[in-house]
Write a protein that holds these residues in place. Structure first.
Motif, PDB file in Angstrom:
ATOM      1  N   ASN A  66     -10.854  -5.644  -5.075  1.00  0.00           N
ATOM      2  CA  ASN A  66     -11.993  -4.757  -4.887  1.00  0.00           C
ATOM      3  C   ASN A  66     -12.721  -5.005  -3.558  1.00  0.00           C
ATOM      4  O   ASN A  66     -13.749  -4.387  -3.292  1.00  0.00           O
ATOM      5  CB  ASN A  66     -12.986  -4.918  -6.045  1.00  0.00           C
ATOM      6  CG  ASN A  66     -12.337  -4.613  -7.390  1.00  0.00           C
ATOM      7  OD1 ASN A  66     -11.512  -3.713  -7.487  1.00  0.00           O
ATOM      8  ND2 ASN A  66     -12.698  -5.364  -8.419  1.00  0.00           N
ATOM      9  N   ASP A  67     -12.201  -5.898  -2.756  1.00  0.00           N
ATOM     10  CA  ASP A  67     -12.825  -6.252  -1.483  1.00  0.00           C
ATOM     11  C   ASP A  67     -11.839  -5.954  -0.356  1.00  0.00           C
ATOM     12  O   ASP A  67     -10.725  -6.482  -0.337  1.00  0.00           O
ATOM     13  CB  ASP A  67     -13.194  -7.739  -1.487  1.00  0.00           C
ATOM     14  CG  ASP A  67     -13.917  -8.174  -0.218  1.00  0.00           C
ATOM     15  OD1 ASP A  67     -13.970  -7.398   0.745  1.00  0.00           O
ATOM     16  OD2 ASP A  67     -14.418  -9.321  -0.190  1.00  0.00           O
ATOM     17  N   PRO A  68     -12.211  -5.097   0.605  1.00  0.00           N
ATOM     18  CA  PRO A  68     -11.286  -4.780   1.711  1.00  0.00           C
ATOM     19  C   PRO A  68     -10.804  -6.020   2.466  1.00  0.00           C
ATOM     20  O   PRO A  68      -9.694  -6.021   3.003  1.00  0.00           O
ATOM     21  CB  PRO A  68     -12.123  -3.880   2.623  1.00  0.00           C
ATOM     22  CG  PRO A  68     -13.164  -3.294   1.733  1.00  0.00           C
ATOM     23  CD  PRO A  68     -13.476  -4.350   0.718  1.00  0.00           C
TER      24      PRO A  68
ATOM     25  N   GLU B 160      -8.079  -7.459  -0.041  1.00  0.00           N
ATOM     26  CA  GLU B 160      -7.230  -6.527  -0.789  1.00  0.00           C
ATOM     27  C   GLU B 160      -5.753  -6.656  -0.436  1.00  0.00           C
ATOM     28  O   GLU B 160      -4.885  -6.707  -1.313  1.00  0.00           O
ATOM     29  CB  GLU B 160      -7.697  -5.087  -0.543  1.00  0.00           C
ATOM     30  CG  GLU B 160      -6.903  -4.068  -1.345  1.00  0.00           C
ATOM     31  CD  GLU B 160      -7.252  -2.634  -0.977  1.00  0.00           C
ATOM     32  OE1 GLU B 160      -6.825  -1.716  -1.713  1.00  0.00           O
ATOM     33  OE2 GLU B 160      -7.933  -2.432   0.055  1.00  0.00           O
ATOM     34  N   SER B 161      -5.425  -6.712   0.861  1.00  0.00           N
ATOM     35  CA  SER B 161      -4.019  -6.743   1.273  1.00  0.00           C
ATOM     36  C   SER B 161      -3.314  -8.003   0.771  1.00  0.00           C
ATOM     37  O   SER B 161      -2.290  -7.928   0.080  1.00  0.00           O
ATOM     38  CB  SER B 161      -3.918  -6.669   2.798  1.00  0.00           C
ATOM     39  OG  SER B 161      -2.600  -6.927   3.228  1.00  0.00           O
TER      40      SER B 161
ATOM     41  N   GLU C 117      -9.517 -13.894   4.205  1.00  0.00           N
ATOM     42  CA  GLU C 117      -8.505 -12.952   3.716  1.00  0.00           C
ATOM     43  C   GLU C 117      -7.565 -13.587   2.697  1.00  0.00           C
ATOM     44  O   GLU C 117      -7.051 -12.896   1.811  1.00  0.00           O
ATOM     45  CB  GLU C 117      -7.688 -12.404   4.890  1.00  0.00           C
ATOM     46  CG  GLU C 117      -8.451 -11.459   5.790  1.00  0.00           C
ATOM     47  CD  GLU C 117      -7.574 -10.876   6.888  1.00  0.00           C
ATOM     48  OE1 GLU C 117      -6.400 -11.306   7.004  1.00  0.00           O
ATOM     49  OE2 GLU C 117      -8.043  -9.999   7.628  1.00  0.00           O
TER      50      GLU C 117
ATOM     51  N   LYS D 108       0.842  -1.191   0.000  1.00  0.00           N
ATOM     52  CA  LYS D 108       0.000   0.000   0.000  1.00  0.00           C
ATOM     53  C   LYS D 108       0.875   1.237   0.000  1.00  0.00           C
ATOM     54  O   LYS D 108       1.876   1.295   0.703  1.00  0.00           O
ATOM     55  CB  LYS D 108      -0.909  -0.010   1.234  1.00  0.00           C
ATOM     56  CG  LYS D 108      -2.032   1.002   1.203  1.00  0.00           C
ATOM     57  CD  LYS D 108      -2.937   0.804   2.428  1.00  0.00           C
ATOM     58  CE  LYS D 108      -4.141   1.733   2.381  1.00  0.00           C
ATOM     59  NZ  LYS D 108      -5.015   1.534   3.565  1.00  0.00           N
TER      60      LYS D 108
END
Length: 725
Positions: A549-551, A554-555, A599, A470
């Protein structure tokens, strides 16, 4: 303890392996001195402060580098084991920052008072949950770094890149790494470029407009000496501000000794036949090939690159890839631990414990009929490309030691990581990118941080380089806007020339060469990294596949996509981490494991499918594992939100691609998943197998250190042959 205090002040301990005084460690260079200091430590009522004072006031610490027979000693003992001269140390981040501020004339030396809030990037400020970061005034920010406010969970960027102590540990310690991001921080960072302007103004005010006098004064202020005629001529070609940046980046500035190693003592003044041979050897070492150039493997490699997916905390095998119907039959019955004498938590296992059935449902997937729980619906679609090993055992049930074992082959810190061993053995195909890249989750770094991807006694060129998913992948990758490419090229030319001249007089310090290599790599990375890391060119379908596109995904999804792009460009080893202890579900395993699977499941499946579509899966080895497994039971008094505890006796891992046997299961555990009972594998066997698939013989891959040849698989290791195609 006294050995670590000695190491802090002298750069190297009397025992070179401070975490290992056993058979695998180095012998003391001065055993009598070590014993005497240990006795002093006891006599002084275990006072660490007293031992610091004892060493700092000793003649050994305060000695200069001069010696009447310096040439002879340099030839016999270039590593300074006999303590005939003072050692060199790299400045710590806080000292480095304070020194730059002092040179610019802006350091505020006032004592006491409230903490100072430094300017920090937005993505770092976001890491402070329930806390607002308000930067202090510019004048207050010029105070000594010891007064800067820090949170335990997030380090200041400069402190982080220069090996700040991991504040998540109760007994934190600092590493000393040499990586390209450090070069970016000092060359392109706001601190050095801003203070270089103040430094230039200070010098000009002191000596006037004469360029020659300005150069002389700049050298005196930063290095405590006059420049040579050649140095002065080269330095005069740069604007004074840029000269300040160069001086702040010199090895001579960043590494310090109690006294400068004088010209009269330099290795270039050695005489005699033995000295000539010694200098010839050092010269050839200096001109040796790039340590990261591609090397011939021991074996025909099945994989060119490796992506290691590290699931920190300990994944439950019986809730993911090793179904145990018997847990349902025995659910809520007492499990007998009376015969199990080796546990990492004896008090916990002394309590009444009840067997716990899996809260997840299993189905068979693929042509191979592999059992996968509903935690991993996306990974389940890839089982025909995967090789599962259900019988791996760890050797220690404590997180820090177990993670060290997984990464370095030893439960004790101070050994090279597997990624460092692989790059040492093979080099890398792309000289413009790091050979070994680490993609951690900055919500919580692994125990001991950079030691988990460090090079230890291997040369510094082989350690991992951390990239961020990020914001900026590497902070300060680009120079300031007012520094043109032509001007930066001139900066690098001058820095290269000064460092090379300095190194000729300090050939016994390998860190200096490693730091020079890191700057060269950093210079090349400026052009290569942005294009490799940027995902702007990826289509919407790819973004959706990786979960960008999904929190929730995303990571991990961004880091999996970065890993694919890195191996596509020739990076040798990429390691992706989940947050530290994220899978550690002692209680409420439904909540913990479900969150972690959500996740990682979709991004991992996307990585496998993407590599396969691009024809890269055959040449890329994927490894998925944690540091240990989990127990089939939990304490009876925690039955409301049950979880599972640490289990070294069994865990499941998997491989994909890179010459492994797809759609295969290796090994088995007992009927409740407690112990591996068939084709039992140790962590060293996993390491041996990974090296083999990369074309390296784990027995032949050695490095001489501490008086013997060291290996990643120092305690043995057998190939997991059932996993190899």
């Amino acid at each position: 303890m006294v050995n670590r205090i000695w190491q802090h002040h002298f750069g190297e301990g009397l025992v070179g392996t401070p975490s290992d005084f056993g058979l695998n460690g180095e012998r003391p260079t001065h055993p009598e001195l070590l014993d005497w200091m240990a006795a002093q430590f006891v006599d002084r009522r275990w006072s660490i402060k007293s031992m610091h004072k004892l060493m700092l006031l000793s003649n050994t610490y305060r000695q200069a580098s001069e010696h009447p027979e310096a040439a002879k000693y340099a030839e016999m003992d270039g590593a300074n084991k006999l303590l005939w001269r003072s050692n060199w140390h790299r400045l710590e981040a806080e000292v480095m920052r304070d020194s730059v501020l002092a040179l610019s004339g802006r350091l505020q030396k006032s004592d006491g008072g409230p903490g100072v809030f430094l300017n920090i990037p937005d993505d770092v400020a976001e890491g402070f949950e329930f806390f607002k970061w308000f930067p202090s005034s510019e004048n207050d920010q010029a105070r000594r770094t010891i007064y800067s406010f820090q949170r335990r969970s997030v380090m200041l960027p400069m402190v982080e890149v220069f090996d700040g102590a991991n504040m998540n540990e109760s007994c934190s310690r600092r590493n000393v790494t040499t990586v390209a991001p450090q070069a970016f921080t000092l060359l392109n960072g706001e601190l050095t470029n801003r203070e270089a302007k103040y430094f230039a103004a200070r010098v000009a005010e002191q000596v006037g407009p004469d360029k020659g006098k300005q150069v002389e004064r700049a050298f005196w202020l930063t290095l405590g000496r006059e420049p040579s005629a050649a140095e002065k001529a080269k330095a005069e070609t740069l604007p004074l501000e840029q000269l300040g940046v160069v001086l702040f980046n010199l090895n001579e500035f960043v590494y310090w000794s109690n006294h400068e190693f004088p010209e009269a003592v330099s290795l270039s003044n050695l005489t005699g036949v033995g000295s000539i041979a010694f200098l010839d050897l050092l010269a050839r070492e200096l001109q040796a090939a790039n340590p990261l150039e591609p090397k011939k493997p021991h074996l025909a490699p099945k994989a060119k690159s490796c992506i290691f997916l590290t699931m920190l905390g300990g994944v439950s095998q019986m809730d993911t890839f090793d179904p145990k119907p018997a847990l349902g039959r025995f659910d809520n019955t007492v499990m007998d631990w009376s015969k199990e004498k080796n546990t990492d938590q004896p008090n916990l296992f002394a309590k009444p414990r009840l067997i716990l059935k899996s809260p997840y449902q299993f189905k068979k997937y693929g042509q191979c009929g592999m059992d996968v729980s509903n935690l991993f619906p996306h990974v389940a679609e890839c089982v025909d490309d995967m090789t599962f090993v259900r019988s791996v055992q760890a050797e220690n049930g404590n997180h820090p030691a177990a993670v060290f074992l997984m990464n370095t082959g030893s439960v004790i810190p101070g050994r090279p990581s597997m990624g460092a061993w692989v790059t040492y053995g093979l080099g890398t195909e792309n000289q413009n990118l790091p050979a070994f890249v680490v993609l951690p989750d900055f919500r919580s770094l692994p125990f001991s941080g950079s030691q988990q991807w460090g090079s230890a006694f291997l040369p510094a060129a082989y350690q991992g380089t951390v990239l961020r998913w990020k914001g900026e992948a590497i902070r300060d990758l680009r120079p300031p806007q007012d520094v043109t490419p032509e001007l930066q090229s001139r900066e690098m030319d001058l820095l290269r020339a000064f460092n090379k001249e300095h190194f000729q007089h300090h050939l016994s310090n390998p860190d200096l060469q490693g730091r020079m290599d890191a700057y060269e790599l950093a210079y090349r990375m400026q052009a290569e990294v942005p294009g490799v890391i940027s995902i702007d060119g990826e289509n919407e379908k790819t973004r959706e596949m990786y979960g960008l596109n999904d929190p929730m995904t995303e990571s991990f999804g961004k880091r999996c996509l970065m890993a694919r792009r890195l191996v596509e460009k020739g990076v040798r080893f990429v390691q992706i981490y989940t947050p530290s202890q994220s899978w550690d579900s002692h209680t409420d395993i439904i909540k913990g494991h479900t969150k972690n699977a959500q996740e990682t499941d979709k991004p991992i499946a996307a990585l496998i499918k993407d590599l396969k579509t691009r024809g890269l899966l055959d040449s890329t080895l994927l490894v998925w594992m944690g540091e240990f497994g989990r127990t089939p039971d939990n304490p009876a008094d925690l039955r409301d939100k049950p979880g599972r505890d640490h289990n070294t006796r069994a865990m499941t891992m998997w491989f994909a691609g890179g010459g492994t046997k797809p759609g295969t299961v290796v090994g088995a555990t007992d009927e409740i998943g407690f112990k591996a009972v068939e084709n039992v594998c140790k962590m060293r066997d996993v390491h041996a197998t990974v090296l083999h698939l990369m074309g390296l013989d784990h027995v032949r891959l050695t490095y001489y250190s501490g008086g013997r040849n060291m290996r990643l698989t120092d305690t043995g290791g057998e190939l997991i042959r059932g996993a190899i195609a």
